[in-house]
Design a protein around this motif. Structure first.
Motif, PDB file in Angstrom:
ATOM      1  N   ASP A  19     -88.853   8.976  -7.902  1.00 54.20           N
ATOM      2  CA  ASP A  19     -88.425  10.160  -7.157  1.00 54.20           C
ATOM      3  C   ASP A  19     -89.381  10.442  -5.993  1.00 54.20           C
ATOM      4  OD1 ASP A  19     -86.285  10.465  -8.836  1.00 54.20           O
ATOM      5  OD2 ASP A  19     -87.133  12.137  -9.971  1.00 54.20           O
ATOM      6  N   LYS A  20     -90.679  10.335  -6.254  1.00 57.40           N
ATOM      7  CA  LYS A  20     -91.679  10.576  -5.206  1.00 57.40           C
ATOM      8  C   LYS A  20     -91.505   9.547  -4.099  1.00 57.40           C
ATOM      9  CE  LYS A  20     -95.486  12.702  -7.771  1.00 57.40           C
ATOM     10  NZ  LYS A  20     -96.853  12.501  -8.255  1.00 57.40           N
TER      11      LYS A  20
ATOM     12  N   ARG B 261     -88.559  10.353  -1.952  1.00 53.59           N
ATOM     13  CA  ARG B 261     -88.837  11.497  -1.079  1.00 53.59           C
ATOM     14  C   ARG B 261     -89.732  11.087   0.094  1.00 53.59           C
ATOM     15  NH1 ARG B 261     -90.392  14.857  -5.766  1.00 53.59           N
ATOM     16  NH2 ARG B 261     -88.436  15.397  -6.740  1.00 53.59           N
TER      17      ARG B 261
END
Length: 54
Positions: free
Chosen positions: A43-44, A47
């Motif tokens: 997820d990081k 992003r």
């Protein structure tokens, strides 16, 4: 005396079964934690990549 020995062996067997069960549970929790950590990292990463593509 024989009864005490049998009882002790039975308790040892129960303890080993309980330990094995706890060990399996611990392995499952470690695997789940690892998957969660991978998801967070993924997820990081997504992003971080998205703003560069704009």
């Amino acid at each position: 005396m024989l009864r005490r020995i049998k009882q002790g062996l039975l308790q040892n067997k129960k303890q080993k079964e309980e330990n094995a069960s706890l060990e399996r549970e611990l392995q499952e929790l470690r695997a789940r934690m690892h998957r969660i950590q991978q998801q967070i990292y993924s997820d990081k990463e997504r992003r971080l990549i998205k703003p560069e593509n704009r």
